[in-house]
Scaffold this motif. Structure first.
Motif, PDB file in Angstrom:
ATOM      1  N   SER A   1      51.552  40.547  31.490  1.00  8.53           N
ATOM      2  CA  SER A   1      50.888  41.393  32.673  1.00  8.53           C
ATOM      3  C   SER A   1      52.403  42.395  33.144  1.00  8.53           C
ATOM      4  O   SER A   1      52.160  42.746  34.326  1.00  8.53           O
ATOM      5  CB  SER A   1      51.038  40.453  33.967  1.00  8.53           C
ATOM      6  OG  SER A   1      49.650  39.604  33.433  1.00  8.53           O
ATOM      7  N   LYS A   2      53.486  42.365  32.469  1.00  7.88           N
ATOM      8  CA  LYS A   2      54.882  43.349  33.158  1.00  7.88           C
ATOM      9  C   LYS A   2      54.965  42.581  34.069  1.00  7.88           C
ATOM     10  O   LYS A   2      55.575  43.662  34.946  1.00  7.88           O
ATOM     11  CB  LYS A   2      54.199  44.533  32.604  1.00  7.88           C
ATOM     12  CG  LYS A   2      54.023  44.918  31.482  1.00  7.88           C
ATOM     13  CD  LYS A   2      54.178  47.031  31.467  1.00  7.88           C
ATOM     14  CE  LYS A   2      52.913  47.492  30.095  1.00  7.88           C
ATOM     15  NZ  LYS A   2      52.735  48.459  29.956  1.00  7.88           N
ATOM     16  N   GLY A   3      54.941  41.772  34.949  1.00  8.07           N
ATOM     17  CA  GLY A   3      55.898  41.117  35.747  1.00  8.07           C
ATOM     18  C   GLY A   3      55.626  40.970  37.278  1.00  8.07           C
ATOM     19  O   GLY A   3      55.884  40.989  38.101  1.00  8.07           O
ATOM     20  N   GLU A   4      54.029  41.851  36.772  1.00  9.52           N
ATOM     21  CA  GLU A   4      53.241  41.861  38.096  1.00  9.52           C
ATOM     22  C   GLU A   4      52.301  40.542  38.227  1.00  9.52           C
ATOM     23  O   GLU A   4      52.022  39.451  37.330  1.00  9.52           O
ATOM     24  CB  GLU A   4      52.264  43.162  37.552  1.00  9.52           C
ATOM     25  CG  GLU A   4      52.224  43.650  37.122  1.00  9.52           C
ATOM     26  CD  GLU A   4      50.919  45.647  37.051  1.00  9.52           C
ATOM     27  OE1 GLU A   4      50.974  44.499  37.431  1.00  9.52           O
ATOM     28  OE2 GLU A   4      51.721  46.518  37.053  1.00  9.52           O
ATOM     29  N   GLU A   5      52.633  40.002  39.535  1.00  8.67           N
ATOM     30  CA  GLU A   5      51.470  38.487  40.081  1.00  8.67           C
ATOM     31  C   GLU A   5      49.990  38.731  39.802  1.00  8.67           C
ATOM     32  O   GLU A   5      49.557  39.589  40.440  1.00  8.67           O
ATOM     33  CB  GLU A   5      52.079  38.589  41.554  1.00  8.67           C
ATOM     34  CG  GLU A   5      52.937  38.329  41.839  1.00  8.67           C
ATOM     35  CD  GLU A   5      53.793  37.116  41.489  1.00  8.67           C
ATOM     36  OE1 GLU A   5      52.789  36.251  40.720  1.00  8.67           O
ATOM     37  OE2 GLU A   5      55.290  37.119  40.843  1.00  8.67           O
ATOM     38  N   VAL A   6      49.523  38.183  38.818  1.00 14.04           N
ATOM     39  CA  VAL A   6      47.989  38.574  37.402  1.00 14.04           C
ATOM     40  C   VAL A   6      47.994  37.137  37.761  1.00 14.04           C
ATOM     41  O   VAL A   6      48.809  35.968  37.385  1.00 14.04           O
ATOM     42  CB  VAL A   6      47.993  39.204  36.608  1.00 14.04           C
ATOM     43  CG1 VAL A   6      47.259  39.216  36.394  1.00 14.04           C
ATOM     44  CG2 VAL A   6      48.881  40.417  37.113  1.00 14.04           C
ATOM     45  N   LYS A   7      46.614  36.685  37.962  1.00 14.32           N
ATOM     46  CA  LYS A   7      46.112  35.388  38.018  1.00 14.32           C
ATOM     47  C   LYS A   7      45.962  35.098  36.665  1.00 14.32           C
ATOM     48  O   LYS A   7      45.559  35.804  35.471  1.00 14.32           O
ATOM     49  CB  LYS A   7      44.512  35.507  38.783  1.00 14.32           C
ATOM     50  CG  LYS A   7      44.937  35.253  39.974  1.00 14.32           C
ATOM     51  CD  LYS A   7      43.274  35.420  41.407  1.00 14.32           C
ATOM     52  CE  LYS A   7      43.232  34.792  42.197  1.00 14.32           C
ATOM     53  NZ  LYS A   7      41.837  34.928  42.629  1.00 14.32           N
ATOM     54  N   ASP A   8      46.035  33.591  36.495  1.00 15.14           N
ATOM     55  CA  ASP A   8      46.484  33.193  35.247  1.00 15.14           C
ATOM     56  C   ASP A   8      44.491  34.029  34.310  1.00 15.14           C
ATOM     57  O   ASP A   8      45.308  34.197  33.082  1.00 15.14           O
ATOM     58  CB  ASP A   8      46.444  32.010  35.214  1.00 15.14           C
ATOM     59  CG  ASP A   8      48.051  31.396  35.124  1.00 15.14           C
ATOM     60  OD1 ASP A   8      49.123  32.265  35.891  1.00 15.14           O
ATOM     61  OD2 ASP A   8      48.720  29.841  34.611  1.00 15.14           O
ATOM     62  N   GLU A   9      44.054  33.152  34.934  1.00 16.25           N
ATOM     63  CA  GLU A   9      42.593  33.812  34.531  1.00 16.25           C
ATOM     64  C   GLU A   9      42.397  34.972  34.007  1.00 16.25           C
ATOM     65  O   GLU A   9      41.365  35.590  33.229  1.00 16.25           O
ATOM     66  CB  GLU A   9      41.837  32.870  35.173  1.00 16.25           C
ATOM     67  CG  GLU A   9      41.828  33.737  36.733  1.00 16.25           C
ATOM     68  CD  GLU A   9      42.015  32.418  37.557  1.00 16.25           C
ATOM     69  OE1 GLU A   9      41.892  32.604  39.140  1.00 16.25           O
ATOM     70  OE2 GLU A   9      42.965  32.006  37.216  1.00 16.25           O
ATOM     71  N   ASP A  10      43.383  35.829  34.778  1.00 19.82           N
ATOM     72  CA  ASP A  10      42.636  37.721  34.344  1.00 19.82           C
ATOM     73  C   ASP A  10      43.384  38.037  33.738  1.00 19.82           C
ATOM     74  O   ASP A  10      42.985  38.186  32.624  1.00 19.82           O
ATOM     75  CB  ASP A  10      43.254  37.901  36.020  1.00 19.82           C
ATOM     76  CG  ASP A  10      42.164  38.127  36.826  1.00 19.82           C
ATOM     77  OD1 ASP A  10      41.468  37.998  36.988  1.00 19.82           O
ATOM     78  OD2 ASP A  10      43.331  38.426  38.210  1.00 19.82           O
ATOM     79  N   CYS A  11      44.761  37.109  33.436  1.00 23.12           N
ATOM     80  CA  CYS A  11      46.184  38.005  32.470  1.00 23.12           C
ATOM     81  C   CYS A  11      44.808  37.222  31.088  1.00 23.12           C
ATOM     82  O   CYS A  11      44.876  37.528  29.693  1.00 23.12           O
ATOM     83  CB  CYS A  11      47.233  37.222  32.266  1.00 23.12           C
ATOM     84  SG  CYS A  11      48.180  37.128  30.995  1.00 23.12           S
ATOM     85  N   LEU A  12      44.288  35.929  31.033  1.00 28.01           N
ATOM     86  CA  LEU A  12      43.557  35.387  29.875  1.00 28.01           C
ATOM     87  C   LEU A  12      43.010  36.223  29.578  1.00 28.01           C
ATOM     88  O   LEU A  12      42.355  37.056  28.039  1.00 28.01           O
ATOM     89  CB  LEU A  12      43.349  34.103  29.862  1.00 28.01           C
ATOM     90  CG  LEU A  12      44.692  33.639  29.761  1.00 28.01           C
ATOM     91  CD1 LEU A  12      44.182  31.465  29.770  1.00 28.01           C
ATOM     92  CD2 LEU A  12      45.821  33.144  28.517  1.00 28.01           C
TER      93      LEU A  12
END
Length: 209
Positions: A166-177
């Motif tokens: 996610s390029k270092g952004e704070e993203v929820k795991d479920e959103d990244c997946l």
């Protein structure tokens, strides 16, 4: 924005032909994926992918009108190089490139499927191992296999890997997946189509490095 979605793969046409220019533009964005894995050992695969992309693009640039699809290139080289084919030119480069692409595919699919080491659920060692054994291990000699085995020890935490995607952004795991799932929708059929082409043209080679 997800690293994987910077240049999303397009849906293949019904005949499963892979447009050369579009493919090269897409895969050129993927080498930074291996930086997310932490260990410098994976820079070997990154370098290999970059080199093979360069070789294929050099052939394509010679005659874009002739090499519209990847199959156009492989078939033309078969005609030109005769007995030396397929261990030559862009055909050989694409053979190794597709293996690196399969590594990415299996790793991401394993993550998306929720494969985990129950004793170490925040490690991605099990996912990387699955990808390596499926895509690359059989083509590597004993020494190279040992190098990659050592790299697994330094595999990043799952949370850190997803954050890197996610390029270092704070993203929820479920959103990244969810982004991983979206990426695989067209990426997987593209890789599968190249493998199928190599099988149909009897262009696959089974030697180790």
């Amino acid at each position: 924005m997800s690293l994987l979605l910077d240049n999303q793969f397009a849906e293949l046409p019904a005949d499963k032909s892979v447009d050369t220019k579009t493919f090269l533009d897409n895969v050129s964005t993927l080498p930074p994926f291996f930086d997310c894995l932490g260990s410098k050992v994976f820079s070997i695969i990154k370098s290999d992918i970059n080199g093979n992309i360069t070789k294929i693009r050099a052939v394509y640039d010679q005659d874009p009108a002739k090499y519209v699809t990847l199959q156009d290139i492989v078939e033309a080289e078969r005609e030109t190089h005769k007995g030396e084919w397929p261990k030559v030119g862009a055909t050989l480069a694409l053979m190794w490139l597709k293996r690196g692409l399969r590594f990415i595919q299996v790793l991401l699919q394993s993550l998306a499927d929720g494969d985990r080491d129950e004793n170490n659920p925040n490690l991605i060692r099990v996912n990387i191992t699955k990808a390596y054994e499926h895509a690359l291990k059989r083509y590597h000699g004993w020494i190279v296999q040992k190098v990659f085995s050592a790299a697994l020890i330094a595999a990043p935490y799952r949370s850190n890997f997803l954050k890197a995607l996610s390029k270092g952004e704070e993203v929820k795991d479920e959103d990244c997946l969810a982004n991983v799932h979206l990426f695989l929708v067209n990426y997987t059929p593209t890789v599968d189509a190249i493998y199928e082409m190599y099988s149909n043209l009897n262009a696959e080679l089974d030697y180790t490095v």
